[in-house]
Design a protein around this motif. Structure first.
Motif, short mmCIF file in Angstrom:
data_model
loop_
_atom_site.label_atom_id
_atom_site.label_comp_id
_atom_site.label_asym_id
_atom_site.label_seq_id
_atom_site.Cartn_x
_atom_site.Cartn_y
_atom_site.Cartn_z
N ASN A 28 35.38 50.97 38.80
CA ASN A 28 35.80 51.31 40.15
C ASN A 28 34.90 50.71 41.22
O ASN A 28 34.89 51.17 42.36
N GLN A 29 34.14 49.68 40.84
CA GLN A 29 33.32 48.94 41.79
C GLN A 29 33.93 47.57 42.04
O GLN A 29 34.43 46.91 41.12
N LEU A 30 33.91 47.13 43.29
CA LEU A 30 34.42 45.80 43.62
C LEU A 30 33.47 44.70 43.15
O LEU A 30 33.89 43.67 42.65
N GLY A 31 32.18 44.91 43.35
CA GLY A 31 31.20 43.91 42.99
C GLY A 31 31.05 42.80 44.02
O GLY A 31 30.25 41.87 43.84
N ARG A 32 31.81 42.87 45.11
CA ARG A 32 31.76 41.83 46.16
C ARG A 32 32.46 42.38 47.40
O ARG A 32 33.11 43.42 47.36
N THR A 33 32.32 41.67 48.50
CA THR A 33 33.04 42.02 49.73
C THR A 33 34.44 41.42 49.67
O THR A 33 34.59 40.23 49.38
N VAL A 34 35.45 42.23 49.94
CA VAL A 34 36.84 41.76 49.88
C VAL A 34 37.53 42.05 51.21
O VAL A 34 37.55 43.20 51.67
N PHE A 35 38.09 41.01 51.83
CA PHE A 35 38.84 41.18 53.07
C PHE A 35 40.28 41.56 52.77
O PHE A 35 40.87 41.12 51.78
#
Length: 299
Positions: A28-35
């Motif tokens: 449940n972690q993105l691991g990065r910035t997502v627009f």
């Protein structure tokens, strides 16, 4: 079973539980910035602003510091990194004002807008990268006009259910000739309804601006059903109202239309009014969790 095996079994269960918790956390972690995906119209300068939204993990190793649009040296970017808080992520946004390049002019430029799909993301660790943000249409700026506009925009309002309106009164006779936007496809697909209520002046009364409402009522007719051109006289009024009906699958997208209303004066000169029609996401925890899962699967 001896106490020794009870202890071994307890340790194994605890280990499995810990591994399961770690796996669930990582899943449940993105691991990065997502627009988010944006569909936005804006205009250079003139105080016209728009928002770019993104999602970051609360425990992210690096965070988005700012963004940069190439070709707009006077841009103003104001970050709101914790615009909305969720269990494991933040929904952030960057408020952007693209000041016009160093050039002068008079009257409105009628060129096509610049289409921007990528911006430079600047991070807290000093790194940067090009990121896709969707489609941003940037119209040229409007400079001083030689004559007073024949249309006076008198009031406007919006509500939390993604509805809103703008109202105007006619100061001298004009002909309404068109409604236009680069993003009108969303209205044709049924996800956005735009109505125009055009009223003639009632003898013995004066025009009164309308107060904002908790729910903005759609009045008049859908703009694609109005017979144009339409003559409007001094004292007539026009009220443009809108209502988004976005399906839940698209609730993580961002929209901002600049609905251009075109008027023709008797002299043949065109005038334009603009109504900002925004859709800003307010995802639930479930919608944000789905967005995270889908983003993790994306290349």
């Amino acid at each position: 079973m001896s106490k020794k095996w009870y202890y071994v079994l307890a340790i194994l269960l605890a280990a499995c539980s810990w591994i399961g918790n770690v796996w669930y956390y990582e899943a449940n972690q993105l691991g990065r910035t997502v627009f988010l995906e944006h569909h936005v119209e804006t205009r250079e300068g003139g105080g016209r602003e728009f928002d770019l939204y993104y999602v970051e993990d609360k425990q992210a190793d690096k965070r988005l510091s700012s963004i940069r649009f190439e070709g707009y040296p006077g841009q103003i970017v104001t970050p709101y990194p914790q615009y909305a808080e969720y269990q494991r992520q933040y929904l952030g946004k960057m408020m952007v004002n693209l000041n016009a390049p160093e050039e002068k002019g008079s009257g409105e430029k009628l060129a096509e807008p610049v289409l921007i799909r990528e911006v430079t993301a600047l991070y807290s660790d000093g790194s940067s990268e090009q990121v896709n943000v969707g489609e941003i249409y940037v119209w040229p700026g409007v400079y001083h006009q030689e004559e007073q506009d024949p249309i006076s925009w008198t009031s406007g309002g919006s509500s939390s259910d993604h509805s809103g309106y703008d109202a105007a009164v006619v100061k001298r006779p004009v002909q309404l000739t068109a409604f236009s936007s680069k993003l009108l496809d969303i209205a044709e697909e049924g996800d956005l309804r735009i109505y125009a209520d055009i009223s003639s002046q009632i003898p013995g009364t004066s025009y009164r601006s309308q107060p904002s409402e908790a729910h903005i009522e759609l009045r008049g007719e859908p703009i694609n059903e109005i017979q144009l051109p339409l003559n409007m006289n001094k004292g007539d009024s026009i009220r443009i109202s809108h209502q988004f009906d976005m399906p839940s699958l698209e609730s993580m997208q961002v929209y901002q239309l600049l609905l251009k209303t075109t008027f023709m004066e008797k002299s043949g000169r065109q005038r334009h009014g603009e109504t900002v029609i925004p859709y800003h996401p307010r995802p639930t925890d479930q919608e944000l969790s789905k967005f995270v899962r889908d983003s993790r699967r994306a290349p």
